[in-house]
Design a protein around this motif. Sequence first.
Motif, PDB file in Angstrom:
ATOM      1  N   ARG A 253       0.805  -1.216   0.000  1.00 48.85           N
ATOM      2  CA  ARG A 253       0.000   0.000   0.000  1.00 48.85           C
ATOM      3  C   ARG A 253       0.844   1.274   0.000  1.00 48.85           C
ATOM      4  N   THR A 254       2.151   1.129  -0.085  1.00 53.63           N
ATOM      5  CA  THR A 254       3.036   2.291  -0.085  1.00 53.63           C
ATOM      6  C   THR A 254       3.273   2.801  -1.506  1.00 53.63           C
ATOM      7  N   SER A 255       4.057   3.862  -1.595  1.00 55.78           N
ATOM      8  CA  SER A 255       4.444   4.436  -2.893  1.00 55.78           C
ATOM      9  C   SER A 255       5.946   4.297  -3.098  1.00 55.78           C
ATOM     10  N   ILE A 256       6.527   3.239  -2.553  1.00 56.19           N
ATOM     11  CA  ILE A 256       7.972   3.030  -2.631  1.00 56.19           C
ATOM     12  C   ILE A 256       8.423   2.919  -4.083  1.00 56.19           C
ATOM     13  N   ALA A 257       9.517   3.610  -4.379  1.00 54.89           N
ATOM     14  CA  ALA A 257      10.122   3.553  -5.711  1.00 54.89           C
ATOM     15  C   ALA A 257      11.606   3.843  -5.568  1.00 54.89           C
ATOM     16  N   MET A 258      12.380   3.444  -6.564  1.00 50.16           N
ATOM     17  CA  MET A 258      13.817   3.724  -6.549  1.00 50.16           C
ATOM     18  C   MET A 258      14.054   5.222  -6.694  1.00 50.16           C
ATOM     19  N   PRO A 259      15.054   5.779  -5.988  1.00 47.11           N
ATOM     20  CA  PRO A 259      15.404   7.187  -6.204  1.00 47.11           C
ATOM     21  C   PRO A 259      15.863   7.407  -7.642  1.00 47.11           C
ATOM     22  N   VAL A 260      15.701   8.617  -8.122  1.00 48.82           N
ATOM     23  CA  VAL A 260      16.094   8.964  -9.489  1.00 48.82           C
ATOM     24  C   VAL A 260      17.073  10.126  -9.447  1.00 48.82           C
ATOM     25  N   SER A 261      18.189   9.979 -10.154  1.00 51.31           N
ATOM     26  CA  SER A 261      19.189  11.042 -10.231  1.00 51.31           C
ATOM     27  C   SER A 261      18.919  11.935 -11.433  1.00 51.31           C
ATOM     28  N   LYS A 262      19.277  13.198 -11.304  1.00 52.81           N
ATOM     29  CA  LYS A 262      19.098  14.117 -12.432  1.00 52.81           C
ATOM     30  C   LYS A 262      19.987  13.736 -13.604  1.00 52.81           C
ATOM     31  N   ASP A 263      21.077  12.986 -13.304  1.00 57.58           N
ATOM     32  CA  ASP A 263      21.975  12.534 -14.368  1.00 57.58           C
ATOM     33  C   ASP A 263      21.505  11.227 -15.000  1.00 57.58           C
ATOM     34  N   ASP A 264      20.487  10.629 -14.414  1.00 53.51           N
ATOM     35  CA  ASP A 264      19.951   9.372 -14.928  1.00 53.51           C
ATOM     36  C   ASP A 264      18.431   9.389 -14.769  1.00 53.51           C
ATOM     37  N   PRO A 265      17.760  10.289 -15.502  1.00 53.54           N
ATOM     38  CA  PRO A 265      16.310  10.482 -15.301  1.00 53.54           C
ATOM     39  C   PRO A 265      15.473   9.242 -15.575  1.00 53.54           C
ATOM     40  N   ASP A 266      15.970   8.318 -16.397  1.00 50.29           N
ATOM     41  CA  ASP A 266      15.215   7.111 -16.706  1.00 50.29           C
ATOM     42  C   ASP A 266      15.443   6.007 -15.683  1.00 50.29           C
TER      43      ASP A 266
ATOM     44  N   LEU B  70      15.545  -0.126  -2.743  1.00 53.61           N
ATOM     45  CA  LEU B  70      14.711  -1.179  -3.318  1.00 53.61           C
ATOM     46  C   LEU B  70      13.479  -0.596  -3.992  1.00 53.61           C
ATOM     47  N   THR B  71      12.929  -1.348  -4.926  1.00 56.60           N
ATOM     48  CA  THR B  71      11.616  -1.024  -5.453  1.00 56.60           C
ATOM     49  C   THR B  71      10.569  -1.592  -4.488  1.00 56.60           C
ATOM     50  N   ARG B  72       9.320  -1.213  -4.684  1.00 54.94           N
ATOM     51  CA  ARG B  72       8.258  -1.741  -3.823  1.00 54.94           C
ATOM     52  C   ARG B  72       8.149  -3.258  -3.985  1.00 54.94           C
ATOM     53  N   GLU B  73       8.247  -3.721  -5.221  1.00 53.53           N
ATOM     54  CA  GLU B  73       8.134  -5.153  -5.471  1.00 53.53           C
ATOM     55  C   GLU B  73       9.273  -5.919  -4.804  1.00 53.53           C
ATOM     56  N   GLN B  74      10.488  -5.359  -4.846  1.00 52.72           N
ATOM     57  CA  GLN B  74      11.628  -6.013  -4.199  1.00 52.72           C
ATOM     58  C   GLN B  74      11.451  -6.047  -2.687  1.00 52.72           C
TER      59      GLN B  74
END
Length: 222
Positions: free
Chosen positions: A173-186, A198-202
């Motif tokens: 039920r969380t919104s956990i996601a991997m952090p994103v760097s400005k140098d690696d937007p994808d 970790l990702t939420r699934e991990q």
Amino acid sequence: MEPEQMEAKPPEPASAGAPASRLPHGWVPIGERQWSIVWVGASSLVGTLIIYQTLFFITQVGRLLELPLPVVAIVAVGVVTTVLVVMTLVHRWRWPQPAVNLDTSELRSGTKVVPLAAVTTASLAVVSVRKTRVLVLRVTADKEARAEFVLRNRNNHTPDAETLGVLSEALRRTSIAMPVSKDDPDGRFARYNFPGFLTREQAVALVLDPPESDEPLPILIA
């Protein structure tokens, strides 16, 4: 490398986890409090150096003041004990005992209560103790709250099945996601830029089946 604002993923519905009828109601404390958990995330070498430097400093002061050896020993033990107590208290203030309420989809950390959907990051802290690995999952809701959950302790024990079920449902039920760097937007290299995250699934998979000491982890270990 500094993470940018993460795009929160919408939490999965409760039906994706355990049946609602089997989930406990009200606030459910997660995990146990161990004084040794303060060392998780730091290597045994770091802990040894801290204690050694403290004892060395006290010994040198004792020599300068020409104190008897028994007095120096008593002072050394007292100082080391005080340091450990202070570190434990600071750790418990920074990482309070967490509890989850699945009825209201909330996380309580100390005196702070936040919606589970506000939890955006998860990371894994690992430290080797003898022949086992201590695994601690840490989650944060921006600057509002943080919590940690011991998935495998120094005795190689994991929480009971009910606790793991509650925690896994809460993570869904969380919104956990991997952090994103400005140098690696994808986020192609997020695993390398932020190796402990970790990702939420991990995170859910990790809780449902905490890896044994000889099993691979979903993060990079330096």
